[in-house]
Design an enzyme around this catalytic site. Structure first.
Site, PDB file in Angstrom:
ATOM      1  N   TRP A  13     -11.704  -4.156  -3.247  1.00 10.80           N
ATOM      2  CA  TRP A  13     -11.797  -5.275  -4.172  1.00 10.80           C
ATOM      3  C   TRP A  13     -13.167  -5.342  -4.823  1.00 10.80           C
ATOM      4  O   TRP A  13     -13.285  -5.618  -6.017  1.00 10.80           O
ATOM      5  CB  TRP A  13     -11.464  -6.568  -3.447  1.00 10.80           C
ATOM      6  N   LYS A 189      -2.059 -17.546   3.015  1.00 14.57           N
ATOM      7  CA  LYS A 189      -0.957 -16.677   2.560  1.00 14.57           C
ATOM      8  C   LYS A 189      -0.961 -15.338   3.284  1.00 14.57           C
ATOM      9  O   LYS A 189       0.087 -14.692   3.433  1.00 14.57           O
ATOM     10  CB  LYS A 189      -1.024 -16.485   1.048  1.00 14.57           C
ATOM     11  N   ASP A 242      -0.043 -15.695  -5.227  1.00 14.04           N
ATOM     12  CA  ASP A 242      -0.684 -14.818  -4.239  1.00 14.04           C
ATOM     13  C   ASP A 242       0.255 -14.533  -3.077  1.00 14.04           C
ATOM     14  O   ASP A 242       0.265 -13.438  -2.509  1.00 14.04           O
ATOM     15  CB  ASP A 242      -1.974 -15.477  -3.734  1.00 14.04           C
ATOM     16  N   ASN A 254      -2.148  -6.585   4.852  1.00 18.17           N
ATOM     17  CA  ASN A 254      -1.612  -7.535   5.819  1.00 18.17           C
ATOM     18  C   ASN A 254      -0.126  -7.268   6.080  1.00 18.17           C
ATOM     19  O   ASN A 254       0.328  -7.290   7.225  1.00 18.17           O
ATOM     20  CB  ASN A 254      -1.819  -8.967   5.312  1.00 18.17           C
TER      21      ASN A 254
END
Length: 330
Positions: A13, A189, A242, A254
């Site tokens: 990222w 999330k 998201d 994840n």
């Protein structure tokens, strides 16, 4: 104004954002804790987490904060949440009040249960803080695929400046002032993505994923409102958006970790095979403490916690979720 922008973190990222900023005419200077990663960026013009992407010569990297922080109006922090405070403590002596902090990490701090914005304000009380969040896999941002995110801050002038810096024909930026809601949505999330991965690993299908996303969103909004977030935020990009991308995408680390756990691997084995930080592990620990503090009903998060930290069988947890007492949808 200087075109230099500090990017603290050389993972996928951090590098993906640097590519975006470079394309927008800015000079990203990345900090990495790893000499080999810095060398790959500076000499080979590549990031091991973004295979096939060649980096522009304008993107620089250093293991020294002294190279990265000075002369940067904006300092983007893109480290794993569990290293967020300790990383700031290593460079805060270099930061001037006129420099602005932009949080690009997602998570909550274990121990204090604070949002990352609150941690930043603890360590850098004189600096304005913004948060960049939403459905934005680095792999796609690095390839200039259309992406839409949310930029959040309590400071209107900071929002306007950052919106101008990040906006492009392939990167659309909406704004919000709900700092707590944006951060909670981005952190929690990841737990639902892990749950979807576990379900996929056990061979469950689309009906299950739809149930986890929908009921997971109800849990996120219920918890987020208790913490002070606005309900509408959780049905926007940093909540529902998201949640969808993280739960269903092949890029989600994840979901990948959950898939391996669903196939029978231990948590440690799954994290090792993913090869990157799996934020949902820490997020589940922190969320459980917050849930207990506010006494919020979150059956999916509770089930994930039992699988990760109490050794419960995932199939047993699914059965318990499916056979809970009857109720109306809310």
């Amino acid at each position: 104004m200087s075109k230099k922008i500090a990017v603290i973190g050389s993972g996928s990222w951090g590098v993906g954002i640097s590519i975006l900023l470079n394309n927008n005419g800015y000079d990203p200077y990345i900090w990495s804790f790893d000499e080999n990663e810095a060398k790959n960026i500076n000499e080979k013009r590549e990031c091991i987490f973004l295979p096939g992407i060649k980096l522009d010569e304008n993107i620089k990297c250093s293991t020294k904060f002294e190279d990265v922080i000075p002369d940067s109006k904006f300092i983007l922090i893109v480290t794993p949440s569990k290293f967020f405070r300790s990383t700031i403590q290593k460079f805060k002596h270099l930061v001037k009040p006129e420099q602005h902090i932009v949080i690009c990490s997602k998570g909550l701090e274990d121990g204090t249960l604070k949002t990352l914005a609150e941690v930043s304000e603890d360590e850098l009380p004189l600096n304005k803080v913004g948060i960049l969040s939403g459905p934005s896999h680095a792999e796609e941002v690095a390839r200039n695929l259309p992406t839409t995110i949310v930029l959040c801050s309590k400071h209107d002038e900071l929002i306007e400046d950052l919106q101008d810096i990040f906006m492009s024909p392939v990167f659309r930026v909406y704004t919000s002032k709900d700092v707590i809601g944006v951060e909670v949505g981005g952190a929690i999330k990841n737990i639902m993505a892990l749950a979807c991965g576990i379900a996929a690993g056990m061979g469950y299908g689309d009906n299950t994923f739809a149930a986890l996303i929908t009921r997971g969103l109800a849990e996120i909004s219920r918890l987020g409102e208790k913490m002070g977030g606005e309900r509408a935020t959780f049905y926007g990009l940093t909540g529902l958006g998201d949640l969808i991308v993280t739960c269903l995408s092949q890029h989600s680390r994840n979901r990948r970790a959950g898939y391996l756990i669903g196939q029978g691997k231990t948590v440690d084995e799954a994290v090792k095979e993913v090869g990157m930080v799996v934020e949902s592990i820490t997020a589940t620990q922190v969320a459980k403490k917050i849930i207990d503090k506010y006494d919020v009903e979150t059956p999916i998060i509770n089930a994930v916690y039992k699988v990760l930290f109490e050794g419960e069988d995932a199939r047993k947890m699914v059965e318990q979720l499916m056979t809970r007492e009857k109720r109306t949808e809310e």
